[in-house]
Design an enzyme around this catalytic site. Structure first.
Site, PDB file in Angstrom:
ATOM      1  N   THR A  38       0.114   0.543   3.920  1.00 12.59           N
ATOM      2  CA  THR A  38       1.559   0.341   3.865  1.00 12.59           C
ATOM      3  C   THR A  38       2.170   0.340   5.263  1.00 12.59           C
ATOM      4  O   THR A  38       3.063  -0.455   5.568  1.00 12.59           O
ATOM      5  CB  THR A  38       2.206   1.463   3.020  1.00 12.59           C
ATOM      6  OG1 THR A  38       1.643   1.404   1.714  1.00 12.59           O
ATOM      7  CG2 THR A  38       3.712   1.306   2.949  1.00 12.59           C
TER       8      THR A  38
ATOM      9  N   HIS B  59       1.709  -2.962   6.816  1.00  6.31           N
ATOM     10  CA  HIS B  59       2.703  -3.932   6.332  1.00  6.31           C
ATOM     11  C   HIS B  59       4.027  -3.765   7.083  1.00  6.31           C
ATOM     12  O   HIS B  59       4.675  -4.740   7.451  1.00  6.31           O
ATOM     13  CB  HIS B  59       2.957  -3.745   4.822  1.00  6.31           C
ATOM     14  CG  HIS B  59       1.833  -4.209   3.955  1.00  6.31           C
ATOM     15  ND1 HIS B  59       1.515  -5.525   3.794  1.00  6.31           N
ATOM     16  CD2 HIS B  59       0.927  -3.522   3.214  1.00  6.31           C
ATOM     17  CE1 HIS B  59       0.470  -5.648   2.967  1.00  6.31           C
ATOM     18  NE2 HIS B  59       0.093  -4.437   2.603  1.00  6.31           N
TER      19      HIS B  59
END
Lengths: 346, 346, 346, 346
Positions: free
Chosen positions: B44, B47
């Site tokens: 995450t 990202h």
């Protein structure tokens, strides 16, 4: 017994059936011969009638069609002990091998070597039908034949509706064909808090309402997602029972399902389609159950329980009755979309 | 305590992070302040670093990144009773409302109003981090900080691997990133009969092997479906743990799953894709489980059990350690595909 | 608001209660104050009235009795956000710590530090009652007060009846006190095939019949084992719901349970007794579920679902209504065995 | 093949066995004849040897004893298709009817008409044994005969240990006879966090330790309740696996079980005894599972999975090997309490 019988036969690779006089089936040592009292038309039979891609790949003519039926046992094989001449029986249409890893671990309904009556071997659109004794299910003598014929198909609905916990929960049923509306009846009998049902046919929505749906919706006329969200204060439903196979219904249904909910899928999409697994399944933490056939024999005991207590009444679903000879009219009726179950009487 | 601290901050809408001196977090009456000992990089975070579509829609800069961490409690709010100054804690990164229907029925991990530390509010790539006391998890004082930092991420693997019954069963793990290989370790610890693992990175397949896979396969070099069918005498696997989000892996995995089997999906496909639901899910009668986060707190107790007994050893997975200031190098390492977990030490 | 209120108080260690004027409860920052609309008598209250061994060990007088109730919120604490003045609420009577291992893993109903309203702290046989906001359950404004008061007790029945699968199955309910007959109503709503119910009181058997039992039996007049075996063709039942706590009922019930069946036990035997575990439990391969309280909050959502759909109607169970001042008469009625639920109106 | 064979026979109603020359068994059309390679002694065989009350009521002499065994198929009946001459097989000892409601709903292990090999019909303490082909389980040719003979008994342990979730959880095993220590091995293989084991025999506690127990305790020397509470910080265990049948062990075990925990009972108390159901089962909200036999055939697949992966190694448990002719010595060894499994080689 006579030596010949009437039967509806798929005689060749192509659309349509023919009514023929054919020899009575010869039974083996583990088989029984049944004089058919009633036999109902399944969506599968319509596929075979129309000779679609699936049928063309699966069916080896000539074969007698039909797998939803009941009747009286008139002969039993030498090794049969559990069934007697005179018994009034229905039948599980899946003939399984009893020996594969799936059969041996409680999953005979998805046996590795299933043969289906009326699909892979001669079926019940005939005056007599031969099945393994192990596939017989005993009925009380006074059960109406059209209900006894329906039990197999009803089993799909029972298997679907009881795969997730519906008691006191909000349920969405997408697709109100005969199995869909029977699923509604089971969910109602099992204590669902509320049942929302969608279909594009108003005739079927009428049946859905009659069989227990609280709210019926036509995607032709309204936004199903919007309606269900309004009805559920924006929360969505706890359980989705998907009976249509339509990609739009599957997507809408999964969108309406609460995070952590259960989706039970029986309707077969006709081909692969685009699905947003990340947002509709994974991040929502839902569980998806694929449903094939009926559990052997857990589902049949549940069928018995629901019918005998009166918790489910299938009578309103039997909308048309024909003689076996009228099979063409029966299939036209079935294909019109303006029917519940259509039953043939040989 | 100092008034300023070092922190890795997403300062603006766009790629990259900056190391900044920022004020220490102010804690509320139910919060605790933690001096970060170790904090690891999650997919995450990558990202967010790369500022992809998801990140652009979700992140509101400026925000301190990081949600996998451990540290020592240095201050507690006025109403905090369960955590004390000096405690060595890790944290559940999902801050939930405790009052929605999902939180109230055992599904807090998919709470309707989840806020994520390091995503929706300041996180742990910093010398200090503030969290609600209700999100703290106590560790034994002698637990290595890099392992304690990993617990949150390990929880995804535990949640995934224990969602289906793996004991004595054949398991396929598709995708051997850090969560994938931890899932392998859990399946091994839980008594899996055999574990087949696939990934396109040979580095990751090496880690998979080290963490317990029996057979590792690269779809670049071999036909995964063929290999697994050979290894399983044509039967396929009982359980699929899908950790890649790749449509081809999902399709192959579902094809390899036995009828009646369980597919557990954690990997997120980047967009909708074509799936043959009829043949891969419905007619096979399988169950598909979507996985989000970790169960609060069932999974954490399982994390504790697996680590304390030594059934799972996460040490081999920690392949790189950096100072917080070296975050750029750490992210480059993480993005190279040639790493296990990368841990930062503030 | 007045400064004093009427309350039924256990004033000293010994039998009986007294009606007193007492100060209104003071609420803390997380509490709410409720003006009681209706409050019903539980078997537990009778134990306290009679001052049996359990009561003598547990109750610390003076304490206001009563834990089944509903009312209107008239004041809220400074930190309360989910409840507002004017809300019409019922209450979960178990005040739990939210932090023990059981609370954190979905088992708050058996929290390690439960405090019970009206037992361990002041309860609802009073004009006002103070509870933590976290224990409030919102009702629709038009719900009849006597039904809203019953929800807590109804929750025991819901928890019991839904712990085992009853749909399409044969169910034996031993013990037809108020919780027993509510359990019958839930089993009926959830689609039970048949419900056999036993009790020594003909009054209660009448209620059982009214709430959905198919066959009612008095062990005073007939051999329950023989009757149920006759009714089930010698097979016995799939599910036992034991609500009496009587050793003979437990033994008979287990004997009547099919091998592989489920026994759900709520009735509390007053002391240890001889049980043939080998033949009644182990060799039969049955599962026994002990039931305490209601699940927080799964059961409450089920309560809501069953009442709102009309699948369960509790009205016939409310047989007596009294003013709070008439509590003596109310308790005499309750103890006569000739009542359903007895409700007090402050 | 010879016409006579050696066999250990219960020749009359009373203690002891005799070695006899008897005719080879005649097989029916669905049977197979096995040349016994190895056969192990079960506690049941000891009951029959000693001719206790159970044996006197159940056994009809003359009968050949023995039901744990493996061997080579030397002849098959006319209708047998799944087993071939030369196959190396073990056997499920329960011969079931395949047609009762329990067999038809996944509970064949508690079939209404079970016959047990070596109990109700001739068994395996002989050079040859005849069984229905449906009871055969295929082994790999290179499996050691003493392990293959153990599979049936190991199945009891697998059934018990996997009935509750043990992964990452604290487990108490009361009773360390052969099935008890195999249960320990399964719990360890399945990822238990910690295993506490009790028995009055130090020899057996030694085996328990060797097979995976973390802490072993003799109630002769210490207070088991106190020890386990200390080891678990006063919390108790998540799972109780009761393998002794001793009332004191059952009571202590239930007391040590956490509220909401699972008790799995296999040990058979010799007679009814006093149990405090209210405090030990009901108010704690625990679940109790009675265990009989092995699931047909789920457990057998689990047996295979655990042995083939090496997750469980049964070798250390086989402590004594005898020729069939030495059966007296073998039984004395078995009854001494100073043995693991005792295996006979015909």
């Amino acid at each position: 017994m006579p030596s010949l019988m009437k039967a509806v036969v798929k005689t060749h690779a192509g659309p349509g059936f023919e009514l023929r006089q054919v020899p009575l089936p010869q039974i083996g040592p583990k088989d029984i011969l049944i004089r058919t009292r009633a036999t109902s038309i399944c969506g599968t039979d319509v596929h075979i009638y129309n000779w679609d891609v699936w049928a063309a790949n699966r069916i080896k003519p000539p074969v007698i069609i039909g797998h939803e039926f009941c009747g009286d046992v008139v002969e039993i094989g030498a090794q049969v002990t559990d069934v007697q001449v005179g018994d009034f029986v229905s039948a599980e249409s899946h003939i399984v091998d009893h020996t594969c890893d799936l059969c041996r671990t409680g999953m005979a309904h998805i046996c590795r070597h299933t043969q289906i009556i009326g699909v892979d071997r001669d079926g019940s659109f005939a005056e007599y039908v031969c099945i393994p004794a192990a596939n017989a299910w005993h009925n009380p003598p006074n059960m109406p034949p059209e209900i006894a014929a329906l039990e197999e198909n009803f089993g799909n609905a029972v298997h679907t509706a009881l795969e997730a916990e519906v008691v006191a929960r909000k349920v969405l049923v997408t697709g109100c064909g005969p199995v869909g509306v029977m699923t509604i009846a089971v969910a109602r009998a099992a204590g669902a808090r509320s049942i929302y049902a969608s279909d594009i046919s108003d005739y079927r929505l009428g049946l859905a309402k009659k069989m227990g749906a609280d709210v019926v919706m036509s995607p032709k006329r309204e936004d199903v997602v919007k309606t269900v969200l309004e009805e559920t204060s924006g929360e969505g439903v706890d359980v989705l029972l998907e009976m249509s196979g339509a990609p739009s219904a599957i997507r809408d249904g999964l969108q309406l399902l609460k995070a952590g909910g259960h989706a039970v899928l029986l309707g077969l999409p006709s081909k692969p389609f685009e699905l947003d697994l990340a947002n509709l399944v994974i991040m929502k933490g839902i569980t998806v159950h694929g449903i094939a056939g009926r559990k052997l024999w857990e589902t049949w005991y549940e069928i018995r329980g629901l019918l005998r207590s009166g918790a489910v009444n299938l009578e309103p679903l039997v909308t048309h009755r024909f003689k076996l000879e009228e099979f063409e009219l029966a299939f036209q009726t079935m294909m019109s979309g303006e029917s519940g179950k259509v039953v043939l009487f040989p």
